[in-house]
Write a protein that holds these residues in place. Structure first.
Motif, PDB file in Angstrom:
ATOM      1  N   PHE A  44       0.851  -1.183   0.000  1.00 29.53           N
ATOM      2  CA  PHE A  44       0.000   0.000   0.000  1.00 29.53           C
ATOM      3  C   PHE A  44       0.892   1.239   0.000  1.00 29.53           C
ATOM      4  O   PHE A  44       1.817   1.340   0.808  1.00 29.53           O
ATOM      5  CB  PHE A  44      -0.901   0.043   1.246  1.00 29.53           C
ATOM      6  CG  PHE A  44      -1.865  -1.101   1.353  1.00 29.53           C
ATOM      7  CD1 PHE A  44      -3.158  -0.982   0.856  1.00 29.53           C
ATOM      8  CD2 PHE A  44      -1.491  -2.291   1.953  1.00 29.53           C
ATOM      9  CE1 PHE A  44      -4.062  -2.034   0.960  1.00 29.53           C
ATOM     10  CE2 PHE A  44      -2.383  -3.356   2.066  1.00 29.53           C
ATOM     11  CZ  PHE A  44      -3.667  -3.223   1.568  1.00 29.53           C
ATOM     12  N   THR A  45       0.620   2.173  -0.881  1.00 28.66           N
ATOM     13  CA  THR A  45       1.380   3.420  -0.918  1.00 28.66           C
ATOM     14  C   THR A  45       0.491   4.553  -1.414  1.00 28.66           C
ATOM     15  O   THR A  45      -0.448   4.318  -2.189  1.00 28.66           O
ATOM     16  CB  THR A  45       2.621   3.292  -1.833  1.00 28.66           C
ATOM     17  OG1 THR A  45       3.306   4.546  -1.892  1.00 28.66           O
ATOM     18  CG2 THR A  45       2.226   2.869  -3.242  1.00 28.66           C
ATOM     19  N   THR A  46       0.796   5.756  -0.965  1.00 31.73           N
ATOM     20  CA  THR A  46       0.059   6.932  -1.461  1.00 31.73           C
ATOM     21  C   THR A  46       0.571   7.376  -2.818  1.00 31.73           C
ATOM     22  O   THR A  46      -0.070   8.188  -3.485  1.00 31.73           O
ATOM     23  CB  THR A  46       0.183   8.096  -0.461  1.00 31.73           C
ATOM     24  OG1 THR A  46       1.577   8.342  -0.191  1.00 31.73           O
ATOM     25  CG2 THR A  46      -0.533   7.780   0.839  1.00 31.73           C
ATOM     26  N   ASP A  47       1.741   6.873  -3.232  1.00 33.15           N
ATOM     27  CA  ASP A  47       2.286   7.168  -4.562  1.00 33.15           C
ATOM     28  C   ASP A  47       2.292   8.670  -4.840  1.00 33.15           C
ATOM     29  O   ASP A  47       1.728   9.155  -5.815  1.00 33.15           O
ATOM     30  CB  ASP A  47       1.482   6.426  -5.634  1.00 33.15           C
ATOM     31  CG  ASP A  47       2.127   6.520  -7.017  1.00 33.15           C
ATOM     32  OD1 ASP A  47       3.327   6.848  -7.081  1.00 33.15           O
ATOM     33  OD2 ASP A  47       1.422   6.289  -8.020  1.00 33.15           O
ATOM     34  N   MET A  48       2.952   9.419  -3.977  1.00 36.77           N
ATOM     35  CA  MET A  48       3.013  10.887  -4.138  1.00 36.77           C
ATOM     36  C   MET A  48       3.727  11.254  -5.436  1.00 36.77           C
ATOM     37  O   MET A  48       4.718  10.630  -5.821  1.00 36.77           O
ATOM     38  CB  MET A  48       3.746  11.516  -2.955  1.00 36.77           C
ATOM     39  CG  MET A  48       2.992  11.457  -1.644  1.00 36.77           C
ATOM     40  SD  MET A  48       3.908  12.267  -0.316  1.00 36.77           S
ATOM     41  CE  MET A  48       3.830  13.979  -0.861  1.00 36.77           C
ATOM     42  N   SER A  49       3.200  12.264  -6.100  1.00 31.32           N
ATOM     43  CA  SER A  49       3.793  12.768  -7.336  1.00 31.32           C
ATOM     44  C   SER A  49       4.310  14.178  -7.118  1.00 31.32           C
ATOM     45  O   SER A  49       4.108  14.790  -6.058  1.00 31.32           O
ATOM     46  CB  SER A  49       2.751  12.760  -8.458  1.00 31.32           C
ATOM     47  OG  SER A  49       1.713  13.689  -8.167  1.00 31.32           O
ATOM     48  N   GLU A  50       4.972  14.711  -8.159  1.00 29.89           N
ATOM     49  CA  GLU A  50       5.461  16.097  -8.080  1.00 29.89           C
ATOM     50  C   GLU A  50       4.323  17.073  -7.857  1.00 29.89           C
ATOM     51  O   GLU A  50       4.470  18.055  -7.116  1.00 29.89           O
ATOM     52  CB  GLU A  50       6.211  16.466  -9.371  1.00 29.89           C
ATOM     53  CG  GLU A  50       7.530  15.751  -9.575  1.00 29.89           C
ATOM     54  CD  GLU A  50       7.341  14.425 -10.306  1.00 29.89           C
ATOM     55  OE1 GLU A  50       6.192  13.928 -10.364  1.00 29.89           O
ATOM     56  OE2 GLU A  50       8.349  13.889 -10.806  1.00 29.89           O
ATOM     57  N   MET A  51       3.164  16.804  -8.444  1.00 31.40           N
ATOM     58  CA  MET A  51       2.025  17.697  -8.280  1.00 31.40           C
ATOM     59  C   MET A  51       1.543  17.736  -6.834  1.00 31.40           C
ATOM     60  O   MET A  51       1.182  18.792  -6.312  1.00 31.40           O
ATOM     61  CB  MET A  51       0.882  17.262  -9.209  1.00 31.40           C
ATOM     62  CG  MET A  51      -0.292  18.236  -9.246  1.00 31.40           C
ATOM     63  SD  MET A  51       0.181  19.852  -9.899  1.00 31.40           S
ATOM     64  CE  MET A  51       0.488  19.420 -11.624  1.00 31.40           C
ATOM     65  N   ASP A  52       1.538  16.577  -6.159  1.00 33.82           N
ATOM     66  CA  ASP A  52       1.143  16.543  -4.749  1.00 33.82           C
ATOM     67  C   ASP A  52       2.096  17.378  -3.902  1.00 33.82           C
ATOM     68  O   ASP A  52       1.670  18.055  -2.950  1.00 33.82           O
ATOM     69  CB  ASP A  52       1.149  15.097  -4.231  1.00 33.82           C
ATOM     70  CG  ASP A  52       0.123  14.233  -4.929  1.00 33.82           C
ATOM     71  OD1 ASP A  52      -1.023  14.682  -5.084  1.00 33.82           O
ATOM     72  OD2 ASP A  52       0.478  13.105  -5.328  1.00 33.82           O
ATOM     73  N   ILE A  53       3.373  17.337  -4.260  1.00 31.00           N
ATOM     74  CA  ILE A  53       4.368  18.089  -3.496  1.00 31.00           C
ATOM     75  C   ILE A  53       4.191  19.592  -3.720  1.00 31.00           C
ATOM     76  O   ILE A  53       4.151  20.385  -2.771  1.00 31.00           O
ATOM     77  CB  ILE A  53       5.790  17.648  -3.904  1.00 31.00           C
ATOM     78  CG1 ILE A  53       5.995  16.163  -3.566  1.00 31.00           C
ATOM     79  CG2 ILE A  53       6.849  18.503  -3.215  1.00 31.00           C
ATOM     80  CD1 ILE A  53       7.242  15.557  -4.154  1.00 31.00           C
ATOM     81  N   VAL A  54       4.052  19.984  -4.977  1.00 24.55           N
ATOM     82  CA  VAL A  54       3.929  21.401  -5.310  1.00 24.55           C
ATOM     83  C   VAL A  54       2.635  21.998  -4.750  1.00 24.55           C
ATOM     84  O   VAL A  54       2.622  23.101  -4.184  1.00 24.55           O
ATOM     85  CB  VAL A  54       3.991  21.593  -6.845  1.00 24.55           C
ATOM     86  CG1 VAL A  54       3.682  23.041  -7.218  1.00 24.55           C
ATOM     87  CG2 VAL A  54       5.365  21.187  -7.367  1.00 24.55           C
ATOM     88  N   MET A  55       1.537  21.263  -4.879  1.00 20.09           N
ATOM     89  CA  MET A  55       0.231  21.775  -4.465  1.00 20.09           C
ATOM     90  C   MET A  55      -0.082  21.509  -2.992  1.00 20.09           C
ATOM     91  O   MET A  55      -1.116  21.970  -2.485  1.00 20.09           O
ATOM     92  CB  MET A  55      -0.868  21.143  -5.333  1.00 20.09           C
ATOM     93  CG  MET A  55      -0.713  21.385  -6.822  1.00 20.09           C
ATOM     94  SD  MET A  55      -0.636  23.145  -7.247  1.00 20.09           S
ATOM     95  CE  MET A  55      -2.293  23.660  -6.796  1.00 20.09           C
TER      96      MET A  55
END
Length: 477
Positions: free
Chosen positions: A93-104
């Motif tokens: 299980f992972t939230t799979d953070m992306s660059e967009m999640d980090i920026v926003m």
């Protein structure tokens, strides 16, 4: 790094039950034991990896990694811990953070949604949420998210604050233990309590190892309430504070949990090993003695001695056919922690000679035990560079090397037998039956005819040598 995490790390470093810590002054103690990690130097694991190793064997909970996908993939299930029931811990299980999640700044919302979805799909007794470097750097408050999710969804959500940059794998083990003690242990009362209940700490049931030990305790009427964390269930760990004894299998990992359970709940602890015939017997004796001192029927000691006599005789009878072939064989043991001395004792029992044993991640107590077993510290090394290790094996200083998977290629290049002794292995070596298995595996590796074939000169090498010999003879004539 948040102030809360800094405070937790400082508390872990100030461990009064650690012999190494006791020898330091106040200033040195605050600096901690672990060397700072060098960016890019991932070998040996990070704090996140250590927390996963310590807690993932909890079989029936959701282990949710909050961070990029690579963190979940890199740290997942490297120990082959076996389960007798639920296999939910095998699901990633992972939230799979992306660059967009980090920026926003969507990390916390993404985490809550992941928790809600995992609970809706699997209905676990708890969700363990692991912080990684990225959300820790941008300031995601996983404690607040877990608290909110617990209140809204009715399922305990446990924050594991051990991002990789916090320190070494061993620090991550301890931070995982801190999370267990703070959020899990003591939150449920056990349904049944007997005077002969124990916990085993730092045992991960690698390849089903603990299943070779539990039947011995069952025959003595000793109930293992929780194995922390091998083949463990959430409810068992949450209610493990009412036992009569904690046995520490690896003190470098969860000594903080054992010490705090003693202080808060009055549960005594000792360190033992189930590797080797002698150490298994001594651990059983120690468990019996402490339980009798705490009120269990004194006949437990006699029953323990009878069991030991029976099992030792049975084990030695099965080992006898291998003894002559292994007697005097030289071993290079390149591991660490509790195995740095427990495996030494096991090998010496069958007459093998230890030429070197590494003491990486070993405590001062571990090193003292090695000195007692081997008579000197001359055989102890921290690390051996691959070039030096290759030279030792090539010279024939050792007949076989026992190590983890990362060192196997050095042995294979030197055309020397190698046996996996670390967590990646698929063979169980604990208890009396495990010792017989270890001896059989050593015999199989050392007597495998492939080594004789590998060391034999290749046909073209023989031809070249004959040509050189002929040329020399002709020139002499």
């Amino acid at each position: 790094m948040s102030e809360a995490l800094k405070a937790r790390i400082a508390d872990v470093f100030n461990e009064p039950s650690c012999d190494k810590n006791q020898a330091k002054d106040a200033t040195e103690r605050k600096k901690g034991c672990s060397k700072p990690l060098v960016p890019g130097a991932a070998a040996g694991g990070c704090a996140f990896d250590g927390a996963m190793i310590a807690l993932q064997p909890l079989t029936d909970v959701v282990h949710l990694v909050h961070g990029p996908l690579a963190c979940a993939g890199n740290g997942w299930d490297g120990r082959h811990s076996a389960s007798s029931g639920s296999r939910l811990f095998r699901t990633g299980f992972t939230t799979d953070m992306s660059e967009m999640d980090i920026v926003m700044g969507n990390g916390e919302k993404r985490l809550y949604r992941a928790i809600r979805e995992a609970i809706a799909r699997h209905n676990p007794p708890a969700v363990f949420v692991y912080a990684t470097c990225v959300p820790a750097i941008i300031g995601d408050d996983i404690d607040a998210v877990c608290k909110h999710a617990t209140e809204k969804l009715g399922t305990p959500c446990i924050p594991i604050n051990a991002p990789g940059f916090a320190g070494s794998k061993n620090l991550g083990n301890k931070l995982g233990g801190e999370a267990l003690f703070e959020h899990v242990i003591g939150t449920i009362e056990p349904e049944v309590v007997t005077g002969a209940d124990i916990n085993v700490l730092g045992e991960y049931n690698l390849s089903g190892e603990f299943w070779q030990v539990r039947p011995l305790l069952d025959r003595l009427g000793i109930r293992v309430h929780a194995c922390i964390t091998g083949d463990a269930k959430y409810r068992d760990v949450a209610s493990c504070h009412r036992v009569g004894l904690n046995m520490m299998v690896c003190s470098t990992a969860l000594i903080n949990v054992a010490r705090k359970m003693q202080e808060k709940y009055g549960v005594p602890y000792f360190e033992g090993s189930f590797y080797g015939i002698g150490d298994t017997s001594e651990s059983l004796r120690m468990i019996a003695r402490i339980l009798v001192r705490r009120g269990v029927d004194a006949s437990l000691i006699d029953r323990t001695e009878a069991l030991i006599a029976t099992e030792e005789a049975r084990a030695w009878a099965r080992i006898e056919p291998y003894r002559a072939a292994l007697q005097g064989k030289k071993v290079l043991l390149y591991t660490g922690g509790v195995k740095s001395w427990s495996i030494v004792a096991a090998l010496q029992e069958i007459g093998m000679e230890i030429v070197r044993t590494s003491v990486r991640k070993s405590t001062d107590e571990d090193k003292d035990r090695i000195k007692v077993l081997m008579g000197t510290d001359a055989h102890m090394v921290n690390t051996i560079p691959p070039r030096e290790m290759y030279a030792m094996l090539k010279r024939g200083d050792a007949d076989i090397m026992l190590s983890g998977g990362r060192s196997q290629f050095t042995a294979l290049k030197a055309k020397t037998p190698w046996l996996d002794i670390n967590q990646e292995r698929h063979v169980a070596y604990a208890g009396y039956d495990g010792m017989v298995t270890l001896v059989a595996e050593l015999h199989r590796s050392l007597t495998n005819p492939v080594w004789q074939e590998l060391r034999r000169p290749a046909p073209w090498e023989v031809t070249d040598r004959e040509a050189e010999r002929t040329a020399l003879l002709e020139s002499a004539c």
